[in-house]
Structure formats: C-alpha cells, structure tokens
Design an enzyme around this catalytic site. Structure first.
Site, PDB file in Angstrom:
ATOM      1  N   GLY A 216       4.769   1.314  -2.342  1.00 55.99           N
ATOM      2  CA  GLY A 216       4.394  -0.106  -1.789  1.00 55.99           C
ATOM      3  C   GLY A 216       4.773   0.318  -0.405  1.00 55.99           C
ATOM      4  O   GLY A 216       5.738  -1.015   0.326  1.00 55.99           O
ATOM      5  N   LYS A 217       4.391   0.497   0.092  1.00 53.37           N
ATOM      6  CA  LYS A 217       5.030   1.107   1.506  1.00 53.37           C
ATOM      7  C   LYS A 217       4.526   0.079   3.038  1.00 53.37           C
ATOM      8  O   LYS A 217       5.487  -0.501   3.713  1.00 53.37           O
ATOM      9  CB  LYS A 217       4.420   2.647   2.585  1.00 53.37           C
ATOM     10  CG  LYS A 217       4.461   3.121   1.818  1.00 53.37           C
ATOM     11  CD  LYS A 217       4.001   4.918   2.326  1.00 53.37           C
ATOM     12  CE  LYS A 217       3.055   5.209   2.001  1.00 53.37           C
ATOM     13  NZ  LYS A 217       2.312   4.807  -0.026  1.00 53.37           N
TER      14      LYS A 217
ATOM     15  N   THR B  67      -7.834   0.581  -2.751  1.00 54.09           N
ATOM     16  CA  THR B  67      -8.939   0.522  -1.684  1.00 54.09           C
ATOM     17  C   THR B  67      -9.986   0.919  -2.815  1.00 54.09           C
ATOM     18  O   THR B  67     -11.450   0.595  -2.866  1.00 54.09           O
ATOM     19  CB  THR B  67      -8.763   2.472  -1.362  1.00 54.09           C
ATOM     20  OG1 THR B  67      -7.454   1.924  -0.282  1.00 54.09           O
ATOM     21  CG2 THR B  67     -10.088   2.708  -0.176  1.00 54.09           C
TER      22      THR B  67
ATOM     23  N   ASN C 148      -8.897   5.454   3.415  1.00 54.95           N
ATOM     24  CA  ASN C 148      -8.360   5.972   2.013  1.00 54.95           C
ATOM     25  C   ASN C 148      -7.185   5.378   1.918  1.00 54.95           C
ATOM     26  O   ASN C 148      -7.162   4.948  -0.168  1.00 54.95           O
ATOM     27  CB  ASN C 148      -8.576   7.405   1.508  1.00 54.95           C
ATOM     28  CG  ASN C 148      -6.862   8.325   2.418  1.00 54.95           C
ATOM     29  OD1 ASN C 148      -7.399   7.663   3.010  1.00 54.95           O
ATOM     30  ND2 ASN C 148      -6.907   9.818   2.073  1.00 54.95           N
TER      31      ASN C 148
ATOM     32  N   GLY D 157      -5.122   2.140   1.141  1.00 49.30           N
ATOM     33  CA  GLY D 157      -5.353   0.995   0.659  1.00 49.30           C
ATOM     34  C   GLY D 157      -3.227   0.000   1.263  1.00 49.30           C
ATOM     35  O   GLY D 157      -2.824   0.211   0.206  1.00 49.30           O
ATOM     36  N   HIS D 158      -3.581  -0.285   1.843  1.00 51.46           N
ATOM     37  CA  HIS D 158      -2.063  -1.117   2.391  1.00 51.46           C
ATOM     38  C   HIS D 158      -1.816  -2.856   2.566  1.00 51.46           C
ATOM     39  O   HIS D 158      -2.492  -3.228   2.981  1.00 51.46           O
ATOM     40  CB  HIS D 158      -1.456  -0.897   3.562  1.00 51.46           C
ATOM     41  CG  HIS D 158      -1.095   0.868   3.341  1.00 51.46           C
ATOM     42  ND1 HIS D 158      -0.534   1.146   4.799  1.00 51.46           N
ATOM     43  CD2 HIS D 158      -1.291   1.590   3.131  1.00 51.46           C
ATOM     44  CE1 HIS D 158      -0.841   2.047   4.918  1.00 51.46           C
ATOM     45  NE2 HIS D 158      -0.829   3.041   3.526  1.00 51.46           N
ATOM     46  N   THR D 159      -1.540  -3.235   1.101  1.00 51.41           N
ATOM     47  CA  THR D 159      -1.437  -4.315   1.158  1.00 51.41           C
ATOM     48  C   THR D 159      -0.062  -5.400   0.856  1.00 51.41           C
ATOM     49  O   THR D 159       1.102  -4.712   0.992  1.00 51.41           O
ATOM     50  CB  THR D 159      -1.568  -4.949  -0.178  1.00 51.41           C
ATOM     51  OG1 THR D 159      -2.618  -4.178  -1.274  1.00 51.41           O
ATOM     52  CG2 THR D 159      -1.533  -6.223  -0.773  1.00 51.41           C
TER      53      THR D 159
ATOM     54  N   GLN E  91      -0.470   7.500   2.108  1.00 53.91           N
ATOM     55  CA  GLN E  91      -0.029   8.308   1.069  1.00 53.91           C
ATOM     56  C   GLN E  91       1.128   8.362   0.584  1.00 53.91           C
ATOM     57  O   GLN E  91       1.918   7.815   0.601  1.00 53.91           O
ATOM     58  CB  GLN E  91      -1.499   9.401   0.909  1.00 53.91           C
ATOM     59  CG  GLN E  91      -2.468   8.831   0.745  1.00 53.91           C
ATOM     60  CD  GLN E  91      -3.286   8.397   2.208  1.00 53.91           C
ATOM     61  OE1 GLN E  91      -3.149   8.885   3.168  1.00 53.91           O
ATOM     62  NE2 GLN E  91      -4.053   7.416   2.324  1.00 53.91           N
TER      63      GLN E  91
ATOM     64  N   ASP F 261       0.970   4.682  -2.735  1.00 57.04           N
ATOM     65  CA  ASP F 261       1.079   3.385  -3.590  1.00 57.04           C
ATOM     66  C   ASP F 261       2.466   2.693  -3.682  1.00 57.04           C
ATOM     67  O   ASP F 261       2.483   2.252  -4.668  1.00 57.04           O
ATOM     68  CB  ASP F 261      -0.455   3.612  -4.531  1.00 57.04           C
ATOM     69  CG  ASP F 261      -1.229   3.985  -4.867  1.00 57.04           C
ATOM     70  OD1 ASP F 261      -2.659   3.451  -3.803  1.00 57.04           O
ATOM     71  OD2 ASP F 261      -2.832   4.333  -5.267  1.00 57.04           O
TER      72      ASP F 261
HETATM   73  P1  IMP Z   1      -9.077  11.770  -0.620  1.00 54.28           P
HETATM   74  O1  IMP Z   1      -7.873  11.292   0.566  1.00 54.28           O
HETATM   75  O2  IMP Z   1     -10.622  10.201  -0.751  1.00 54.28           O
HETATM   76  O3  IMP Z   1      -9.901  13.005  -0.451  1.00 54.28           O
HETATM   77  O4  IMP Z   1      -8.596  11.496  -2.349  1.00 54.28           O
HETATM   78  C1  IMP Z   1      -7.876  12.498  -2.416  1.00 54.28           C
HETATM   79  C2  IMP Z   1      -6.578  12.000  -3.852  1.00 54.28           C
HETATM   80  O5  IMP Z   1      -6.143  11.203  -2.849  1.00 54.28           O
HETATM   81  C3  IMP Z   1      -7.870  11.020  -5.090  1.00 54.28           C
HETATM   82  O6  IMP Z   1      -6.555  12.022  -6.008  1.00 54.28           O
HETATM   83  C4  IMP Z   1      -6.736   9.984  -4.352  1.00 54.28           C
HETATM   84  O7  IMP Z   1      -7.291   8.812  -5.281  1.00 54.28           O
HETATM   85  C5  IMP Z   1      -5.696  10.435  -4.013  1.00 54.28           C
HETATM   86  N1  IMP Z   1      -5.451   8.971  -2.877  1.00 54.28           N
HETATM   87  C6  IMP Z   1      -6.477   9.564  -1.203  1.00 54.28           C
HETATM   88  N2  IMP Z   1      -5.149   7.937  -0.586  1.00 54.28           N
HETATM   89  C7  IMP Z   1      -5.095   7.396  -1.546  1.00 54.28           C
HETATM   90  C8  IMP Z   1      -3.783   5.805  -1.571  1.00 54.28           C
HETATM   91  O8  IMP Z   1      -3.872   5.581  -0.421  1.00 54.28           O
HETATM   92  N3  IMP Z   1      -3.181   5.897  -2.084  1.00 54.28           N
HETATM   93  C9  IMP Z   1      -3.123   6.561  -3.753  1.00 54.28           C
HETATM   94  N4  IMP Z   1      -3.927   8.030  -3.848  1.00 54.28           N
HETATM   95  C10 IMP Z   1      -4.675   8.191  -2.498  1.00 54.28           C
END
Ligand code: IMP
Length: 422
Positions: free
Chosen positions: A15-16, A299, A38, A40-42, A223, A13
């Site tokens: 701001g990529k 997300t 997982n 969420g790119h805005t 991530q 998160d």
């Molecule tokens: P998972 O990737 O859904 O298994 O989540 C594992 C951990 O990574 C959790 O703490 C999520 O909140 C975090 N996480 C997964 N994807 C993102 C993302 O794109 N941004 C921020 N945190 C993420």
C-alpha cells in the site's frame, strides 16, 4: 536537509502508493529510485482509481515535481503512455516530471529475453515479464542504453546496433525466438526523444540544487525489503535494491541528506510470484484475506498469496533500512476475523530462531500468537481513538514486538482513510 524515504517492508504491495500520496503533502519533490514498470502503484482520489507503473504517484498533486531517478529501468513506451493519459486528465505531467539522463531504457529485446528466460528456468521466479532483470543485467554488462544517449543519433545507432547483435544472437540461438531489427528499436527511441527529450535532465544535480533551496524531497520505493536482490529471498527477488542503499544509489543523494525512513507495512502479509513465505495461509483464512483485501496484482492481475503478519520479517527490514517509523496499512481487511494470528518467531528442528533467515526460509516453521479480532467495520474511522479496542491492542502488540513506532494507520484505499496515531 529534508529528505524522507518511504520503503516497502515486506514483499511489495504494502500500500506504498497510497501512503506516498499521503506523505506527498509535506514534500515538494517526489522521486522514484529503483525498479521499473514491474511496480503497480494504486492511488484512489475522490473515488477515482489511478494505477501508476513508472510515474511517481506524487504527480496527482498539482504543485509537486516528480523525478524518475537514475536507479530505475525505464520502459519509454510505458512511461509516455502514463504521461499522456495524465495530460488527458488535465494534469501537466510533462512540465512537472523529470527523467534522469542516466536511467537505463528497457527495450523490446529485454522483455522478450525476460519471458524467454523464465520459460527456460526449471525453478520459475514468477517475474512480471517487464524486462526488468535483463535491463539491469545490461547495465552491469555495460551494454545498456541510457536516456541521455538518445540525443546523439549517430552514437546511439552504433550502441544500439552493437547491443542488438548480441541480443539477437541470444534470442535466436539460445531461446529460438525471433530477432528485432535496428529500425524498430531506433523508431521507439526517436519517438521517445521527440516526446520526452525536454524532460531528460541530470536529476542528481537537480536534487542537490533543490535541497540547497530548502525543498523537501520524498523518495518513493517500489517493491519491498524481502524482494531486494541483496537482502531478500534470493533468487525469488527482483533485480534492484528497494532497501535504503538503493534509495541513495538510485538518486545520487547521500546518507546525510536522509532524516526520516518510513517503513510501509501491511497489517498482514502478501507475496506475488514464487518463493518462500513462512506465514502463508493456504486455507480459508488466506482466501478471505485475498478477497477482503482485493489482493490481485495491479501489474499482472495475478492472485497474491496471503498470510499473517511476520514480526521477524519486519524486525529485519527495520534493521536493514534504519526505519524511524512504520505506517500500517489495510487494517480494515482484518475486520471479522475472530482471532488474528501474528508470527512472533520461527522454529527450526525444534530450536527457536529469532531472525529472518533469507537462505533457509523453506525449512522453518512460524511460531504464532493469537490475538482477539473485532467485528466493527473500521473503514470509515477517521481517528485512532475511534478504533475498536481490539484493533488498538493489535497495533500496540505489533509496535512492541517490532520495536519501531507505528505512527500512521490506514483503514481504506482513499486519502481520507488515513490517520495519525496519537
Ligand atoms: P521482476 O521484478 O519482474 O523480475 O519479478 C521478480 C519477482 O518480484 C517476482 O516474484 C515478482 O512477482 C516480484 N515483484 C516485482 N515487482 C513487484 C511489485 O511491485 N510488487 C510485488 N511483487 C513484485
């Protein structure tokens, strides 16, 4: 060779998407290399907000091609929803998006297992419940289904039936959850073949060929460094490698192709989900960062935990990734704070620690320096020189402390609120 990588340097998160949209102007092809829905790119273009979970945000540029690399785990239903909504907007996503035939597919049993496992865990991770961990686990167990498998119906049915036998046993006997039928899984895969079949190619070859043709490639991380399964705050991490190694594994490119590694860093830090976060501010300042920065997950909608810039975290991320520059985002969110804290190191039992300890993070205390803030709104600033001097001093301070040049600064969500630092 011309290949740049944009990597999150904190807990995601950062701001990529906005920065990748900015760098896309210099690229011909934008490639996602790890993670899945997982992320969420805005991106905001001309006041319109787009949220992508799977399709690289470069798709908004009509002359660019995009790739879902082999390192992702791909939810076929989610992908097609994104592609179809882009087509409705008049963007020819089906023609410009390629999907690796080696990408692993997330199927309903992965999502069911993700939720069931989290329910049973005594120490919750706070996963996004998108089936990411169980799908990567299947990849390692060699029971996964890959995009390229969907073309041979007979062997596909055999592979799915074999995987399903194990998954249903686990769901029913271990977690007391309902099983899935072979038909419902095959239906999803059949629809995916019909809709996306033409987009599935050997993306490794495509990327190598494109480099030979002097095309410029931008690799888009999801991530961030501290969520990396190897280098992050395990077990509170995601199941892939957002760091530089993941960019190579997840595309088939090699280290000689990469000539630029851009670290995307937020001017403060956030984290969503569980796990240690040394500079978290659980008081009024943290709340104010959350509100000013609209820090709610794109997300899951969960409120993000907020805190102060952490120099050791950035230094570690710079070392692991080999950052050649930093793009600093969301500087505008700090407007109005009389004093801005920056963690310049940590203390453990009275002793100074000058590295980011991935294992003992819960037991350390950050050492802060306080910098002067600024009152002026900066979200319309178009040049670095027009920033208030306290904002420029803040950037200078971070750059010196981290030891990597901050070359780009972002002060708002739109494409126009981004400028180079002279
Ligand atoms: P998972 O990737 O859904 O298994 O989540 C594992 C951990 O990574 C959790 O703490 C999520 O909140 C975090 N996480 C997964 N994807 C993102 C993302 O794109 N941004 C921020 N945190 C993420």
């Amino acid at each position: 060779m011309s290949c740049s990588v944009a990597i999150g340097t904190q807990w995601g998160d950062e701001g990529k998407a906005k920065m990748i949209d900015y760098f896309t102007k210099d690229a011909d092809i934008v490639v996602r290399y790890q993670g899945g829905a997982n992320a969420g790119h805005t991106v905001v273009v001309n006041g319109k907000k787009y949220v992508f979970h799977l399709v690289p945000s470069g798709i908004l540029h009509k002359d660019k091609h995009c790739v879902v690399g082999n390192g992702l785990v791909l939810d076929p239903v989610q992908l097609m929803e994104e592609v179809e909504s882009l087509e409705l907007e008049g963007l020819d996503a089906k023609k410009r998006l390629f999907i690796s035939d080696a990408v692993h597919l997330i199927l309903p049993y992965h999502k069911a297992l993700d939720a069931a496992m989290e329910e049973f865990r005594s120490q919750k991770i706070g996963t996004t419940n998108r089936g990411i961990g169980p799908c990567y686990a299947d990849k390692c167990l060699r029971t996964g289904i890959r995009a390229g498998d969907i073309f041979n119906e007979d062997t596909l049915k055999e592979r799915v039936a074999s995987a399903l036998k194990m998954k249903n046993l686990e769901l029913e006997k271990v977690y007391n959850k309902p099983p899935f039928t072979l038909e419902e899984i095959m239906d999803i895969l059949t629809v995916f073949r019909k809709k996306a079949g033409k987009m599935i190619i050997n993306t490794q070859n495509y990327l190598h060929q494109s480099l030979k043709e002097n095309k410029k490639i931008l690799l888009e991380g999801a991530q961030g460094y501290a969520l990396d399964i190897d280098h992050g705050t395990y077990p509170y991490v995601t199941s892939s490698n957002p760091t530089i190694g993941g960019a190579l594994l997840g595309t088939g490119l090699n280290s000689f192709h990469i000539n630029e590694v851009i670290g995307i860093a937020k001017a403060y830090v956030t984290r969503v989900g569980e796990g240690p976060f040394p500079t978290e501010d659980t008081g009024d300042d943290g709340d104010r960062l959350r509100v000013n920065g609209k820090e709610f997950g794109s997300t899951t909608g969960r409120p993000r935990r907020c805190g102060w810039f952490d120099v050791e975290l950035l230094k570690q991320s710079a070392r692991i990734n080999g950052l050649t520059s930093i793009s600093l985002t969301k500087l505008d969110v700090l407007t109005g704070f009389g004093k801005i804290k920056v963690a310049v190191g940590y203390e453990k039992k009275g002793k100074k620690i000058d590295y980011f300890p991935s294992a003992e993070l819960g037991t350390i205390k950050p050492v802060y320096e306080e910098l002067d803030g600024w009152e002026e709104d900066i979200d319309r600033v178009m040049n670095y020189e027009d920033l208030p001097s306290a904002a420029r001093d803040y950037i200078d301070f971070l750059e010196k402390a981290v030891g990597v040049k901050i070359t780009v600064v972002s002060v708002g969500p739109g494409r126009e609120s981004t400028f180079l630092r002279g």
